[in-house]
Design a protein around this motif. Structure first.
Motif, PDB file in Angstrom:
ATOM      1  N   UNK A   1       0.833  -1.216   0.000  1.00 18.97           N
ATOM      2  CA  UNK A   1       0.000   0.000   0.000  1.00 18.97           C
ATOM      3  C   UNK A   1       0.863   1.261   0.000  1.00 18.97           C
ATOM      4  N   UNK A   2       1.931   1.239   0.784  1.00 16.72           N
ATOM      5  CA  UNK A   2       2.834   2.395   0.808  1.00 16.72           C
ATOM      6  C   UNK A   2       3.406   2.633  -0.589  1.00 16.72           C
TER       7      UNK A   2
ATOM      8  N   UNK B   1      -1.300   3.234   4.744  1.00 21.42           N
ATOM      9  CA  UNK B   1      -0.266   2.194   4.813  1.00 21.42           C
ATOM     10  C   UNK B   1       0.344   2.096   6.200  1.00 21.42           C
ATOM     11  N   UNK B   2      -0.342   2.651   7.192  1.00 21.64           N
ATOM     12  CA  UNK B   2       0.114   2.601   8.592  1.00 21.64           C
ATOM     13  C   UNK B   2       1.605   2.926   8.723  1.00 21.64           C
ATOM     14  N   UNK B   3       2.022   3.970   8.040  1.00 25.36           N
ATOM     15  CA  UNK B   3       3.448   4.308   8.020  1.00 25.36           C
ATOM     16  C   UNK B   3       4.031   4.479   9.420  1.00 25.36           C
TER      17      UNK B   3
ATOM     18  N   UNK C   1      10.988   3.618   7.093  1.00 26.24           N
ATOM     19  CA  UNK C   1      10.065   4.751   7.236  1.00 26.24           C
ATOM     20  C   UNK C   1      10.822   6.069   7.058  1.00 26.24           C
ATOM     21  N   UNK C   2      12.028   6.119   7.598  1.00 24.22           N
ATOM     22  CA  UNK C   2      12.829   7.337   7.452  1.00 24.22           C
ATOM     23  C   UNK C   2      13.201   7.586   5.990  1.00 24.22           C
ATOM     24  N   UNK C   3      13.565   6.522   5.297  1.00 24.34           N
ATOM     25  CA  UNK C   3      13.878   6.683   3.869  1.00 24.34           C
ATOM     26  C   UNK C   3      12.659   7.168   3.090  1.00 24.34           C
ATOM     27  N   UNK C   4      11.528   6.613   3.411  1.00 22.55           N
ATOM     28  CA  UNK C   4      10.306   7.047   2.717  1.00 22.55           C
ATOM     29  C   UNK C   4      10.057   8.526   2.980  1.00 22.55           C
TER      30      UNK C   4
ATOM     31  N   UNK D   1      12.196  10.821   3.770  1.00 23.02           N
ATOM     32  CA  UNK D   1      13.151  11.659   3.043  1.00 23.02           C
ATOM     33  C   UNK D   1      12.813  11.718   1.556  1.00 23.02           C
ATOM     34  N   UNK D   2      12.362  10.611   1.039  1.00 25.85           N
ATOM     35  CA  UNK D   2      11.990  10.581  -0.375  1.00 25.85           C
ATOM     36  C   UNK D   2      10.819  11.541  -0.658  1.00 25.85           C
ATOM     37  N   UNK D   3       9.863  11.590   0.258  1.00 28.56           N
ATOM     38  CA  UNK D   3       8.734  12.515   0.082  1.00 28.56           C
ATOM     39  C   UNK D   3       9.225  13.967   0.110  1.00 28.56           C
ATOM     40  N   UNK D   4      10.119  14.276   1.052  1.00 28.72           N
ATOM     41  CA  UNK D   4      10.703  15.625   1.088  1.00 28.72           C
ATOM     42  C   UNK D   4      11.359  15.942  -0.250  1.00 28.72           C
ATOM     43  N   UNK D   5      12.084  14.966  -0.761  1.00 27.59           N
ATOM     44  CA  UNK D   5      12.792  15.146  -2.019  1.00 27.59           C
ATOM     45  C   UNK D   5      11.820  15.443  -3.167  1.00 27.59           C
ATOM     46  N   UNK D   6      10.730  14.686  -3.224  1.00 24.77           N
ATOM     47  CA  UNK D   6       9.767  14.867  -4.307  1.00 24.77           C
ATOM     48  C   UNK D   6       9.134  16.261  -4.264  1.00 24.77           C
ATOM     49  N   UNK D   7       8.763  16.678  -3.054  1.00 23.07           N
ATOM     50  CA  UNK D   7       8.068  17.968  -2.916  1.00 23.07           C
ATOM     51  C   UNK D   7       9.026  19.133  -3.176  1.00 23.07           C
ATOM     52  N   UNK D   8      10.246  19.023  -2.652  1.00 20.15           N
ATOM     53  CA  UNK D   8      11.234  20.086  -2.860  1.00 20.15           C
ATOM     54  C   UNK D   8      11.626  20.174  -4.327  1.00 20.15           C
ATOM     55  N   UNK D   9      11.809  19.007  -4.931  1.00 21.76           N
ATOM     56  CA  UNK D   9      12.244  19.007  -6.322  1.00 21.76           C
ATOM     57  C   UNK D   9      11.182  19.622  -7.237  1.00 21.76           C
ATOM     58  N   UNK D  10       9.933  19.278  -6.985  1.00 19.91           N
ATOM     59  CA  UNK D  10       8.877  19.884  -7.805  1.00 19.91           C
ATOM     60  C   UNK D  10       8.892  21.400  -7.650  1.00 19.91           C
ATOM     61  N   UNK D  11       8.976  21.879  -6.399  1.00 15.96           N
ATOM     62  CA  UNK D  11       8.973  23.321  -6.147  1.00 15.96           C
ATOM     63  C   UNK D  11      10.134  24.005  -6.843  1.00 15.96           C
ATOM     64  N   UNK D  12      11.319  23.437  -6.686  1.00 16.99           N
ATOM     65  CA  UNK D  12      12.520  24.049  -7.259  1.00 16.99           C
ATOM     66  C   UNK D  12      12.454  24.059  -8.783  1.00 16.99           C
TER      67      UNK D  12
END
Ligand code: ADP
Ligand code: MG
Length: 465
Positions: free
Chosen positions: A6-7, A308-310, A361-364, A366-377
């Motif tokens: 699910x995640x 996904x009960x992260x 969970x930590x990697x996930x 960080x990956x979300x931060x990466x996706x959101x920051x990258x889109x913004x930039x």
């Protein structure tokens, strides 16, 4: 395994809804150029207001004397004084102070806000030392940086169009912000004249030009986002006054309000917008700027917690709270390069209230931060590219001459402190421009250029000049 599946499904969906392939950025930049042209024509439906700043000359370096500036932008405001020494001595001395705005004043009354500002300014003026010189019999003069959309009526007057970035104050929209400030200064017994009212982008452009003659545009990436640039006065059909001698006019694009069905707007963006103080407005800004990036990350993490009960069987209640995850925290998590993502783990404990998150969970996260920051930039880079296109600095001129050196002054806490964000803006811009043109384009941090810029514009528009 079911949770993992699910995640993965949520993450995949997030990846595709936030994606910004270069071809998409190009079409977004084209749409933005079209909106700029509409704004310059005065089309009332144009999304970019393309506000005329009444700044037709940028600083030359000859400015001299004592000037004050006041910068009201987002969460903080700054007061500054500078002793300018002309071409030889330049900035002889400057001092500034930063005051945070109590949140209740951001949603209170106009008078309370301006009284608070004027009181802080008066206190600052009281500390003026021997190093600053005001000629006998002269009034102190101030450049007022006001980072909200204003319909400028002259270099030193203008009415507020709307509040943005979390400000919502009754009774200021439609009012002249310089008279509001001047009345508040009078109430404080402060004898000072506002000789320039400038948007922070215009201030940054002025400050940037003072430092580097090739600066043609300024971009703010802070709590909000906006840009200003130097336009040919004859490319502004809505300008009905005399053409300025310089042939130029600084335009405040107010690009934060850009909206297009080409923008990769996800369900998280839509929900955040819907619940915001200004639904339907400032859509581009909401995808890019510091006020919102952390909140988008929170919303995605919340979805992962639900679906996904992260963070375990119960959704952490703290994660339900809008804006608990601030962009500086997101940035700290994103930059964690330790092998066990220790800093990120500590942040999650702090903010979300879950201790002992697994490495996965930590990697996930960080990956979300990466996706959101990258889109913004990447979207911010598309905006910069659109301005370069608008002024013909996206490629070498067709007559075969070399492309002139072109500098963009950038400022704002997001750009200054979020390294992965600013690097991504730069690499994306290089990618959009291509190798040849990008070798002539420089993105330069103009740290607090808007304060100095406002003081410089106050100087060039002095009542004694
Ligand atoms: P403003 O835009 O309010 O005039 P700034 O230019 O100082 O003020 O920008 C402040 C904004 O910058 C904050 O609201 C925050 O979103 C962002 N910011 C500040 N520090 C960081 C950081 N370390 N990482 C990411 N973003 C940051
Ligand atoms: Mg600012």
């Amino acid at each position: 395994a079911e949770r993992k599946r699910r995640a993965a499904a949520v993450i995949e969906e997030v990846e595709s809804s936030l994606a910004t392939p270069t071809a998409l950025l190009r079409s977004i930049a084209d749409a933005m150029v079209t909106e700029m042209e509409r704004g310059l024509r005065g089309d009332i439906h144009a999304q970019l207001k393309m506000l005329i700043s009444y700044v037709d000359n940028l600083p030359t370096g000859d400015e001299h004397g004592l000037f004050y500036a006041l910068d009201l932008g987002g969460t903080n405001f700054r007061v500054l004084r500078v002793q300018l020494g002309g071409r030889e001595k330049r900035v002889v001395k400057q001092q500034y102070e930063e005051v945070s705005i109590p949140p209740h004043l951001m949603v209170g009354t106009s008078m309370e806000l301006f009284d608070f500002i004027a009181a802080a300014l008066a206190k600052f003026v009281d500390t003026e030392g021997e190093d600053f010189h005001l000629p006998e019999g002269r009034q102190r003069e101030l450049g007022f940086t006001f980072s909200f959309p204003v319909n400028q009526t002259s270099i030193s007057s203008g009415t507020l169009i709307k509040w943005t970035k979390g400000f919502s104050i009754n009774g200021t929209v439609g009012e002249d912000v310089v008279s509001e400030l001047s009345r508040a200064m009078e109430r404080q017994g402060l004898d000072m004249k506002v000789t320039a009212l400038v948007n922070d982008t215009v201030g940054t452009l002025a400050g940037g030009r003072y430092m580097d003659n090739d600066v043609v545009a300024a971009v703010i990436l802070g709590t909000g986002t906006n840009a200003a640039y130097v336009e040919h006065a004859n490319a502004i059909p809505k300008w009905t006054g005399l053409l300025p001698k310089s042939g130029n006019m600084v335009i405040n694009t107010e690009w934060g309000s850009f909206k297009s069905d080409k923008l990769p707007l996800s369900e998280y963006d839509k929900a955040m917008d819907f619940e915001s103080l200004n639904p339907g407005e400032q859509i581009y800004e909401k995808m890019i700027s510091g006020m919102y990036l952390g909140e988008i990350v929170r919303r995605i993490l919340l979805k992962l917690a639900h679906d996904a009960s992260l963070f375990g069987d119960v959704v952490p209640p703290k994660l339900e709270q809008p804006f608990v995850l601030r962009t500086p925290d997101m940035s700290a998590m994103h930059h964690d390069s330790s092998h066990d993502l220790k800093i990120l783990g500590a942040k999650l404990k702090d903010i979300v209230g879950v201790a002992d998150t697994s490495l996965e969970v930590r990697y996930i996260t960080r990956h979300i931060c990466d996706l959101v920051a990258e889109r913004g930039a990447r979207l911010a880079a598309a905006g910069i590219y659109s301005i370069l296109k608008k002024i013909g600095r996206d490629k070498a001129p067709s007559n075969g001459s070399k492309m002139p050196r072109t500098v963009i002054a950038l400022d704002g806490g997001l750009y200054e402190h979020y390294k992965k964000f600013s690097s991504c803006v730069e690499t994306t811009l290089t990618d959009l421009l291509g190798e040849e043109a990008s070798s002539s384009v420089v993105a330069k941090l103009a740290n607090d250029g808007s304060g100095i810029g406002a003081a410089l514009l106050a100087a060039s528009h002095s009542q004694y000049a």
